[in-house]
Structures are given as structure tokens and as C-alpha cells.
Design a protein around this motif. Structure first.
Motif, mmCIF file in Angstrom:
data_model
loop_
_atom_site.group_PDB
_atom_site.id
_atom_site.type_symbol
_atom_site.label_atom_id
_atom_site.label_comp_id
_atom_site.label_asym_id
_atom_site.label_seq_id
_atom_site.Cartn_x
_atom_site.Cartn_y
_atom_site.Cartn_z
ATOM 1 N N PHE A 20 39.507 38.769 61.104
ATOM 2 C CA PHE A 20 38.127 39.228 61.261
ATOM 3 C C PHE A 20 37.591 39.794 59.945
ATOM 4 N N LYS A 54 34.134 44.018 65.844
ATOM 5 C CA LYS A 54 34.359 43.103 66.969
ATOM 6 C C LYS A 54 33.602 43.519 68.219
ATOM 7 N N MET A 105 29.950 42.539 67.942
ATOM 8 C CA MET A 105 29.767 41.090 68.049
ATOM 9 C C MET A 105 29.961 40.625 69.492
ATOM 10 N N THR A 106 30.947 41.205 70.161
ATOM 11 C CA THR A 106 31.186 40.858 71.562
ATOM 12 C C THR A 106 29.994 41.252 72.423
ATOM 13 N N SER A 107 29.425 42.411 72.157
ATOM 14 C CA SER A 107 28.260 42.876 72.903
ATOM 15 C C SER A 107 27.059 41.958 72.684
ATOM 16 N N LYS A 163 27.130 38.772 71.778
ATOM 17 C CA LYS A 163 27.402 37.485 72.427
ATOM 18 C C LYS A 163 27.124 37.564 73.920
ATOM 19 N N THR A 219 32.997 36.012 67.960
ATOM 20 C CA THR A 219 33.623 37.308 68.230
ATOM 21 C C THR A 219 34.915 37.489 67.444
ATOM 22 N N ASP A 220 35.437 36.416 66.850
ATOM 23 C CA ASP A 220 36.632 36.528 66.021
ATOM 24 C C ASP A 220 36.279 36.568 64.539
#
Length: 296
Positions: A88, A178, A181-183, A185, A228-229
Motif C-alpha cells: 500500500f 486503507k 479508501m475502503t470507506s 469505495k 483499497t490495496d
């Protein structure tokens, strides 16, 4: 760089500015690791069942720990020892650590990427200078991306083999971790932000190329992918090379449906956007993998 706070979106030069190729900067030498060997005292006498059970538990435990560490590295999790490089973090440095040809290859093959599984080939005709994001996105899209910030934006425009379609592909390197980014997405998926015509990315129209008339009114199809990665948002937007306006743009997911009769879908512009974005994303992942490989 200044020690002051940097706004989420930095000023960008006007469209059509000549591309600037970034110098190649090699990655640091990967760290090497040495396993210390421990002296084992010889075991005297016949082992008891309880002792055998304890030994088995220790061996099993070490195997599980080793498997977890190996799995963490292979998936790019940043749970390594302090000082080691996670995938990452490495991905977030690619905008200045690798040459432009590795992120945006001069020629991209799209085997099976066209309608009906036909092959595609795209040729790069322009590379934008790496910039901030202030003038690179429409206001609503800039607002949607604001939670992850803008570290740097890289863009390139390609033309297909028939020179009838042009596509701009972009790599937005964010300032996010991370979790952020996850949020983002999850929000894109839940609210369908990647399907809204008022959130289409802008093209890069370079003067003197087949894309010089590729403006906002010429946008036909697009795709956006929040990774997310890696702290990166990958996007692509396609249109006709003759500069015709498009009254009803379609997101790539819709334009790629076999039963779609819309002009954008019939022209294969959804496949152009998705196919090129997917292959640039794959190239990005391969570059990250090579940067974080540990010596054998």
C-alpha cells in the motif's frame, strides 16, 4: 516541499500543456533478513505423552504464525515489521518513482476487450504533466473525492487502432490510508457515484493530437475504480475522435451490455473505457508487486 498544510486539491496547469516525462528513480534496495539459529539441547530419555503434546502445539503454532505472515505479505497488508515496505505504501510513491512508460505504456493490447470478445489495441498520443486536482475534475466529482485528498494526478490519452475513438485514463494518487479508501469505495458502490453523469471525469485533450477536440461535451462513456490495496483511484473516459458531442453518455457498465441499443454502446465506447482502465490498473499492480518483492 513546504512545511505548511497542503489543500486537498492543488492547482493544475491548463489542459493541453505539453507532457513532461518524469525521470526514472530506482526503488531502494529491498531489505534482507537473516534467521538466527538457536542451539537446541539434546532431549534425554523417552518423551512423555504430555511433553509430546506440548511440542506438537508449539510446532502447530509456529506454522500458523508463519502462514499468517506469508499471507500478509502476499496480500500487501501493512502489518510488516517497522521499517519494511508494504504494498500500500509503495503504491503511493509510484507517481514519482517509476517512468511514465511503466504506468502508461506507449501501446496497450486489449485481447478480448472489445464487443463480442474482439481484440483492441490502444496507442498513447499524449501524457499530461503530473499535477494537482483543482482543475482536473468537475466540481461535484472533486467534492466526492475530497475525503481521500489529492496527492498527485497522472493522465494519458490513447487512440484506438482505427483512430476513431479516444480515451483518457487517469491515476489519482490520494493522501488516504486503507480505511479511508475502503470507506470511499463503499460510498461509491452504495450511492452509485460511478454511474452518475454529473460525476464523469474530464478528458485530457492535447493540442495537435487526435484528441484535441475531446472536451467535456464529447464525453461518451466512463468508468471509475476506487482501489483499497493502494491509495489510488483509476478512471477512464472515452469519446469519438471526430469531436462530435454526445447528448446521452453511458457509464461503461451500461454501455457494455449486449442488449444495449444506445449509440455509445453500439460504438463500443464502454469497452474502450473499461478495457483501457483495467489494463492500466493491472500494470500498476504489477509494478507494485515488483517493487515489494522480497529476495529469495
Amino acid at each position: 516541499m513546504s512545511s505548511g498544510a497542503t489543500p486537498p486539491f492543488d492547482p493544475a496547469p491548463r489542459d493541453g500543456a505539453p507532457g513532461v516525462e518524469r525521470p526514472f528513480v530506482t526503488f531502494a534496495e529491498p531489505e534482507t533478513y537473516r534467521e538466527d539459529t538457536a542451539r537446541v539441547r539434546p532431549f534425554r530419555g523417552r518423551p512423555r505423552p504430555r511433553a509430546l503434546t506440548a511440542v506438537a502445539c508449539v510446532v502447530l503454532g509456529l506454522g500458523l504464525i508463519g502462514g499468517a505472515v506469508t499471507g500478509s505479505w502476499l496480500t500487501g497488508d501493512d502489518t510488516d515489521e517497522p521499517g519494511s515496505r508494504g504494498a500500500f505504501a509503495a503504491a503511493g510513491e509510484l507517481w514519482h518513482n517509476v517512468p511514465v512508460d511503466r504506468l502508461f505504456p506507449p501501446t496497450v493490447r486489449g485481447d478480448g476487450a472489445g464487443p463480442g470478445g474482439s481484440d483492441r489495441t490502444w496507442t498513447r498520443i499524449a501524457v499530461a504533466p503530473d499535477t494537482g486536482c483543482k482543475n482536473a475534475f468537475d466540481p461535484l466529482l472533486r467534492q466526492a473525492l475530497a475525503p481521500v485528498g489529492c496527492l498527485r494526478l497522472l493522465r494519458a490519452t490513447y487512440v484506438d487502432a482505427t483512430r476513431s475513438h479516444v480515451t483518457t485514463v487517469g491515476l489519482l494518487f490520494t493522501k488516504a490510508d486503507k480505511a479511508a479508501m475502503t470507506s470511499l469505495k463503499a460510498r461509491f458502490r452504495k450511492e452509485g457515484l460511478d454511474r452518475r453523469t454529473d460525476l464523469m471525469p474530464r478528458p485530457y485533450a492535447a493540442k495537435g493530437t487526435a484528441a484535441e477536440d475531446f472536451g467535456k461535451a464529447q464525453r461518451a462513456s466512463w468508468t471509475e475504480s476506487v482501489l483499497t490495496d493502494a491509495p489510488v483511484v483509476v478512471y477512464a473516459v472515452s469519446g469519438f475522435a471526430d469531436g462530435r458531442t454526445v447528448a446521452t453518455p453511458q457509464p461503461a457498465a451500461e454501455a457494455m451490455k449486449a442488449d444495449s441499443t444506445a449509440a455509445v454502446a453500439q460504438a463500443g465506447l464502454g469497452h474502450e473505457a473499461r478495457g483501457l482502465a483495467d489494463r492500466v490498473e493491472r500494470s500498476l499492480r504489477k509494478t507494485v508487486t515488483s517493487a515489494t518483492e522480497k529476495p529469495s
